[in-house]
Design a protein around this motif. Structure first.
Motif, short mmCIF file in Angstrom:
data_model
loop_
_atom_site.label_atom_id
_atom_site.label_comp_id
_atom_site.label_asym_id
_atom_site.label_seq_id
_atom_site.Cartn_x
_atom_site.Cartn_y
_atom_site.Cartn_z
N MET A 6 4.56 -53.27 32.62
CA MET A 6 4.02 -53.12 34.01
C MET A 6 3.00 -54.37 34.20
SD MET A 6 4.55 -50.30 35.82
CE MET A 6 3.84 -48.91 36.16
N ASP A 7 2.88 -55.01 35.45
CA ASP A 7 1.96 -55.98 35.80
C ASP A 7 0.59 -55.79 35.55
OD1 ASP A 7 4.36 -57.42 36.40
OD2 ASP A 7 3.98 -57.06 38.79
N ASP A 8 0.20 -54.69 35.78
CA ASP A 8 -1.19 -54.41 35.45
C ASP A 8 -1.48 -53.80 34.04
OD1 ASP A 8 -3.75 -52.96 35.54
OD2 ASP A 8 -3.68 -52.08 37.41
N ASP A 9 -2.23 -54.73 33.18
CA ASP A 9 -2.55 -54.41 31.90
C ASP A 9 -3.15 -53.11 31.55
OD1 ASP A 9 -2.44 -55.20 29.21
OD2 ASP A 9 -4.52 -55.46 29.44
N ARG A 10 -4.02 -52.36 32.72
CA ARG A 10 -4.51 -51.17 32.41
C ARG A 10 -3.71 -49.96 32.20
NH1 ARG A 10 -7.95 -50.62 37.73
NH2 ARG A 10 -5.92 -51.47 38.42
N ARG A 38 -9.15 -54.06 25.49
CA ARG A 38 -9.59 -55.15 26.48
C ARG A 38 -10.19 -54.15 27.85
NH1 ARG A 38 -4.51 -56.00 24.56
NH2 ARG A 38 -3.56 -55.16 26.42
N HIS A 39 -9.87 -52.92 28.19
CA HIS A 39 -10.31 -52.44 29.05
C HIS A 39 -10.79 -50.93 28.85
CE1 HIS A 39 -7.39 -54.85 31.42
NE2 HIS A 39 -6.52 -54.40 30.46
N GLU A 40 -12.06 -50.71 29.54
CA GLU A 40 -12.63 -49.43 29.18
C GLU A 40 -11.99 -48.36 29.64
OE1 GLU A 40 -17.03 -47.47 30.91
OE2 GLU A 40 -17.04 -49.58 30.47
N LYS A 41 -11.33 -48.36 30.82
CA LYS A 41 -10.44 -47.16 31.30
C LYS A 41 -9.05 -47.41 31.49
CE LYS A 41 -13.92 -44.21 32.14
NZ LYS A 41 -13.89 -42.82 31.86
N LEU A 42 -8.16 -46.67 31.14
CA LEU A 42 -6.77 -46.85 31.49
C LEU A 42 -5.94 -46.17 32.53
CD1 LEU A 42 -5.48 -47.27 27.61
CD2 LEU A 42 -6.15 -48.91 29.25
N ARG A 43 -4.79 -46.48 32.86
CA ARG A 43 -4.07 -45.33 33.58
C ARG A 43 -2.71 -45.19 32.99
NH1 ARG A 43 -5.92 -47.77 39.58
NH2 ARG A 43 -7.86 -47.49 39.18
#
Length: 118
Positions: A6-10, A38-43
């Motif tokens: 995916m383009d969005d790293d989250r 790298r991120h606090e929240k993911l999807r």
């Protein structure tokens, strides 16, 4: 289970087509752990083509990861057969009120990808 770039790293994105094995879940756990550096929240983005079950060890690993990171997911998009759409939301949504959940039919897959990254 196959990881989807995916383009969005989250976003942790997977396609399920068959039986989910322990190796599949362990690979996904690795990706989740890496993204959380790298991120606090993911999807989460999940495409379910055919689901033929999950092995007991895979289920155990998935539950372990889910319990460890249950508050670090904020949004989930499920692309799934329309007959399962309502059932999925009815069952899962009340269990995880802090996760914004939307189910999409395969005809709206592009919309699901857009929504998960907005």
């Amino acid at each position: 289970m196959t990881l989807i770039p995916m383009d969005d790293d989250r976003v942790v994105a997977v396609r399920i087509d068959g039986t989910v094995r322990e190796e599949d879940v362990l690979e996904m756990v690795e990706v989740v752990e890496d993204k959380l550096t790298r991120h606090e929240k993911l999807r989460a983005y999940v495409e379910v083509e055919k689901f033929r079950g999950i092995g007991p060890q895979a289920l155990f690993e998935d539950l372990k990861m889910g319990l460890k990171h249950w508050r670090q997911f904020e949004r989930k998009a499920a692309v799934i057969d329309p007959t399962w759409l309502g059932k999925l939301v009815e069952v899962v949504d009340p269990l995880f009120p802090w996760i914004e959940l939307r189910a999409f039919p395969f005809t709206e897959k592009d919309e699901a990808v857009r929504w998960i990254s907005e």
